[in-house]
Design a protein around this motif. Structure first.
Motif, mmCIF file in Angstrom:
data_model
loop_
_atom_site.group_PDB
_atom_site.id
_atom_site.type_symbol
_atom_site.label_atom_id
_atom_site.label_comp_id
_atom_site.label_asym_id
_atom_site.label_seq_id
_atom_site.Cartn_x
_atom_site.Cartn_y
_atom_site.Cartn_z
ATOM 1 N N ASP A 34 18.545 31.812 -73.618
ATOM 2 C CA ASP A 34 19.782 31.298 -73.036
ATOM 3 C C ASP A 34 20.967 32.209 -73.357
ATOM 4 O O ASP A 34 21.819 32.468 -72.505
ATOM 5 C CB ASP A 34 20.063 29.869 -73.514
ATOM 6 N N HIS A 90 23.602 28.177 -75.113
ATOM 7 C CA HIS A 90 24.077 27.924 -73.752
ATOM 8 C C HIS A 90 23.005 27.156 -72.995
ATOM 9 O O HIS A 90 21.833 27.166 -73.372
ATOM 10 C CB HIS A 90 24.399 29.240 -73.041
ATOM 11 N N ASP A 91 23.391 26.520 -71.917
ATOM 12 C CA ASP A 91 22.453 25.779 -71.083
ATOM 13 C C ASP A 91 21.590 26.786 -70.318
ATOM 14 O O ASP A 91 22.084 27.511 -69.438
ATOM 15 C CB ASP A 91 23.229 24.878 -70.119
ATOM 16 N N GLU A 93 19.137 26.574 -68.006
ATOM 17 C CA GLU A 93 19.023 26.461 -66.549
ATOM 18 C C GLU A 93 20.339 26.799 -65.845
ATOM 19 O O GLU A 93 20.331 27.418 -64.780
ATOM 20 C CB GLU A 93 18.533 25.073 -66.144
ATOM 21 N N ALA A 94 21.455 26.409 -66.437
ATOM 22 C CA ALA A 94 22.752 26.735 -65.834
ATOM 23 C C ALA A 94 22.978 28.245 -65.841
ATOM 24 O O ALA A 94 23.462 28.810 -64.851
ATOM 25 C CB ALA A 94 23.879 26.030 -66.584
ATOM 26 N N GLU A 95 22.607 28.909 -66.929
ATOM 27 C CA GLU A 95 22.784 30.366 -67.002
ATOM 28 C C GLU A 95 21.826 31.084 -66.059
ATOM 29 O O GLU A 95 22.173 32.093 -65.454
ATOM 30 C CB GLU A 95 22.615 30.857 -68.445
#
Length: 104
Positions: A34, A90-91, A93-95
């Protein structure tokens, strides 16, 4: 030279993003998957003018540094811009989604 404008290169990067897992072992240094995605996204966003990256002085002349960055293999644990060093989780999937968006 490999560029994101080449459809084959872009497909290769997208396949690597699809294969990446949040629990993948670290292969280059201290960053988790991440954090690595966040780090890459910082440079991609800077390259397209979304988020300016602060300039750091280098002991090498700019022309030599540019040549090295573009054409030489990147060594493990090479120094990076301090603004792109993650200091938290950090997230994943969002990254990953942001990375896809920035590549496109």
């Amino acid at each position: 030279m490999r560029t994101l404008h080449d459809p084959a290169i872009r497909r290769s990067l997208e396949a690597r993003l699809d294969a990446l897992r949040p629990d993948a072992p670290r292969q280059w240094g201290k960053m988790t998957p991440d954090q690595m995605l966040w780090h890459v996204n910082q440079f991609l966003a800077s390259a397209i003018g979304e988020e300016p990256m602060p300039v750091q002085k280098s002991p090498l002349p700019q022309s030599l540094l540019r040549l090295m960055v573009l054409y030489m293999p990147w060594p493990k644990s090479a120094p990076t811009n301090r603004a792109a060093v993650p200091d938290c989780a950090h997230d994943f999937e969002a990254e990953r989604a942001r990375c896809r968006t920035l590549i496109n």
